[in-house]
Design a protein around this motif. Structure first.
Motif, short mmCIF file in Angstrom:
data_model
loop_
_atom_site.label_atom_id
_atom_site.label_comp_id
_atom_site.label_asym_id
_atom_site.label_seq_id
_atom_site.Cartn_x
_atom_site.Cartn_y
_atom_site.Cartn_z
N MET A 1 0.75 -1.08 0.08
CA MET A 1 0.01 -0.01 -0.01
C MET A 1 0.99 1.45 0.34
N LEU A 2 2.25 1.06 0.42
CA LEU A 2 2.73 2.26 0.99
C LEU A 2 3.55 2.70 -0.74
N ARG A 3 4.08 1.43 -1.51
CA ARG A 3 3.91 2.02 -2.43
C ARG A 3 2.94 2.13 -3.90
N TYR A 4 2.34 2.19 -3.34
CA TYR A 4 1.12 3.11 -4.97
C TYR A 4 0.70 4.29 -3.87
N THR A 5 0.94 4.31 -2.75
CA THR A 5 1.25 5.91 -2.18
C THR A 5 2.24 6.25 -2.39
#
Length: 99
Positions: A1-5
């Motif tokens: 999720m951090l990567r997408y953000t």
């Protein structure tokens, strides 16, 4: 999720830099009065949203699959706890009736 953000933030920052350059070079309209900064941010948001929607489709799908797996594990854990609690409660009631 951090990567997408972070990817989404990167696209926004890229759009912000491009819009800022266009506004200050005179190719895009300036905001009214003191609203120039807000105008640039809103225009960058408006441009980055559809780009992120198309470009990050696969990453968004991977992130949502990870979230679904986490929710399913949490539900399974809650159900296991509920079953253990029910078993303990039934055992206590049965023991109370035989005493």
């Amino acid at each position: 999720m951090l990567r997408y953000t972070l990817m989404r933030l990167g696209i926004f920052v890229g759009c912000l830099v491009v819009v800022w350059g266009l506004v200050y070079s005179g190719l895009a309209p300036r905001g009214l009065g003191d609203s120039n900064g807000l105008w640039i941010v809103l225009l960058a948001l408006l441009i980055s949203a559809p780009i992120s929607f198309v470009v990050l489709r696969e990453e968004r799908d991977r992130a949502s699959e990870r979230i679904v797996r986490r929710v399913d594990r949490a539900k399974a854990g809650l159900e296991a706890n509920r079953a253990m609690e029910d078993t303990a409660d039934d055992a206590a009631r049965t023991q109370g009736q035989t005493s």
